[in-house]
Design a protein around this motif. Structure first.
Motif, short mmCIF file in Angstrom:
data_model
loop_
_atom_site.label_atom_id
_atom_site.label_comp_id
_atom_site.label_asym_id
_atom_site.label_seq_id
_atom_site.Cartn_x
_atom_site.Cartn_y
_atom_site.Cartn_z
N GLN A 218 -15.17 16.49 -17.72
CA GLN A 218 -15.06 15.11 -17.29
C GLN A 218 -16.32 14.35 -17.70
OE1 GLN A 218 -15.81 14.09 -13.07
NE2 GLN A 218 -13.72 13.25 -13.04
N VAL A 219 -16.15 13.11 -18.15
CA VAL A 219 -17.28 12.27 -18.55
C VAL A 219 -17.69 11.40 -17.36
CG1 VAL A 219 -18.09 10.45 -20.10
CG2 VAL A 219 -16.57 12.26 -20.95
N VAL A 220 -18.90 11.64 -16.87
CA VAL A 220 -19.42 10.96 -15.68
C VAL A 220 -20.56 10.04 -16.11
CG1 VAL A 220 -20.33 11.24 -13.35
CG2 VAL A 220 -18.87 13.04 -14.36
N ALA A 221 -20.46 8.76 -15.82
CA ALA A 221 -21.47 7.78 -16.23
C ALA A 221 -22.66 7.83 -15.27
CB ALA A 221 -20.87 6.38 -16.25
N HIS A 222 -23.80 8.25 -15.79
CA HIS A 222 -25.02 8.43 -15.00
C HIS A 222 -25.66 7.08 -14.69
CE1 HIS A 222 -29.44 9.72 -14.78
NE2 HIS A 222 -28.86 10.31 -13.76
N ARG A 223 -25.55 6.65 -13.42
CA ARG A 223 -26.05 5.34 -12.99
C ARG A 223 -25.37 4.21 -13.76
NH1 ARG A 223 -32.56 6.85 -13.10
NH2 ARG A 223 -32.28 9.01 -12.40
N GLY A 224 -24.14 4.45 -14.20
CA GLY A 224 -23.43 3.51 -15.05
C GLY A 224 -23.67 3.85 -16.51
N SER A 225 -23.38 2.90 -17.37
CA SER A 225 -23.69 3.09 -18.79
C SER A 225 -25.16 2.72 -18.96
CB SER A 225 -22.80 2.20 -19.66
OG SER A 225 -23.04 2.44 -21.03
N SER A 226 -26.05 3.64 -18.55
CA SER A 226 -27.45 3.29 -18.32
C SER A 226 -28.33 3.40 -19.56
CB SER A 226 -28.03 4.16 -17.20
OG SER A 226 -27.88 5.53 -17.49
N ALA A 227 -27.81 3.93 -20.67
CA ALA A 227 -28.61 3.94 -21.90
C ALA A 227 -28.81 2.52 -22.41
CB ALA A 227 -27.94 4.80 -22.97
#
Length: 264
Positions: A7-16
Motif C-alpha cells: 500500500q502507498v501511504v503518503a507521509h505527512r501528505g505529499s510532503s516532498a
C-alpha cells in the motif's frame, strides 16, 4: 523479486513537494493516488488534536512556542506552509493558493476529508511522545475516531507509535483498532515483544531493512505484517517489495505509486 504490492501511504501528505501536514499536502497526495495518509498528532492546550510533527513550531511556523502550550485559535493565525517554498511570493508565475491549504490542520478536518473523498482512503495516525498530556492524546484520538464510527474493527484508521505504552492505551480504549509499533533500531522489536500483542504490526525505518535484512525476514516469517518508513528511492521500494512489506510510507506518493503500478 517477490510479488507483494505494498500500500502507498503518503507521509505527512505529499510532503516532498508540499508543506508537510497541511491540507494542501494531503489534497495533493489524494490527487496523486495515495491509498492511505499518514499523520502525526499532538494535543493543543485547549484539547484539539492537530497534525504537527515537531513539539515546537520553530521549523514549520517560524514561532518559538510549543504546540502543547497554544490554543487552536492561536495556531490558526500561523502560516504552516511558506517555510517549504520561502521564495514563492516573488514568483509572478506561481499559482494563487488558497490560504486555508497552508494553515494548521486539525485531525478532525483530515478525517472529514478522507470520509468525504470519492474513493476509500486509509489513515495511519502516529501519536507523538513524550508529551505533557500523556495518555490524554490517545483518549482524544479514540474519541474522535468514534465520532466518525471508526473506532471498531472495520475502521480505515490504524494507530502508530514508537511508544508501546501508548499502543497499549489504544488497545484498552479501542480493542479492535490496528496498531503499528514503530522501530528506530534493530533491537526495538525484541525489546517490545514482552509488552506487545501478537497482532501488532512492525513498523521499521528503511535503514533497519537495509542494514538488518535477516532480522526483518525473521519478523516477517513469524507472520508479522510490516509497514516501512520513509521509502522514497526505487531501490528501497524494490527491497520492501522483495521482503513482503505490506505498506510503504513515502514522501513521494505519486512517483511511488507509478513505479509500483508499472511493474504489476
Amino acid at each position: 523479486m517477490g510479488v507483494t504490492r505494498p500500500q502507498v501511504v503518503a507521509h505527512r501528505g505529499s510532503s516532498a513537494t508540499n508543506a508537510e501536514h497541511t491540507l494542501g499536502a494531503y489534497v495533493a497526495a489524494l490527487d496523486e493516488g495515495a491509498e492511505a495518509l499518514e499523520c502525526d498528532v499532538r494535543l493543543t492546550a485547549d484539547g484539539h488534536l492537530v497534525c504537527v510533527h515537531d513539539r515546537d513550531l520553530k521549523r514549520t511556523a517560524q514561532k518559538r512556542a510549543l504546540v502543547s502550550s497554544m490554543e487552536l485559535s492561536d495556531l490558526e493565525q500561523l502560516d504552516f506552509a511558506s517555510w517549504k517554498h520561502p521564495w514563492a511570493e516573488l514568483d509572478d508565475e506561481a499559482p494563487e493558493l488558497d490560504p486555508e491549504l497552508g494553515k494548521v490542520l486539525t485531525l478532525r478536518r483530515l478525517l472529514e476529508t478522507v470520509r468525504d473523498y470519492e474513493r476509500l482512503v486509509e489513515l495511519a495516525i502516529e501519536t507523538k511522545h513524550p508529551t505533557r498530556y500523556a495518555g490524554l492524546v490517545e483518549r482524544r484520538l479514540v474519541e474522535l475516531l468514534d465520532d466518525f464510527g471508526w473506532a471498531g474493527a472495520d475502521s480505515p484508521a490504524r494507530v502508530m507509535s514508537f511508544s508501546w505504552i501508548a499502543l497499549r492505551r489504544v488497545r484498552r480504549l479501542a480493542p479492535d483498532l490496528r496498531l503499528v509499533f514503530l522501530m528506530d533500531g534493530p533491537t526495538d522489536w525484541a525489546r517490545v515483544r514482552p509488552f506487545a500483542e501478537p497482532d501488532w504490526i512492525a513498523g521499521p525505518g528503511i535503514k533497519v531493512l537495509r542494514k538488518h535484512p535477516d532480522l526483518i525476514t525473521r519478523i516477517r516469517e513469524a507472520g508479522t505484517e510490516l509497514h516501512v518508513w520513509t521509502v522514497n528511492k526505487e531501490s528501497d521500494i524494490d527491497l520492501c517489495r522483495s521482503m513482503g512489506v505490506s505498506a510503504v510510507i513515502t514522501d513521494r506518493p505519486g512517483p511511488t505509486k507509478r513505479y509500483l503500478d508499472a511493474d504489476v
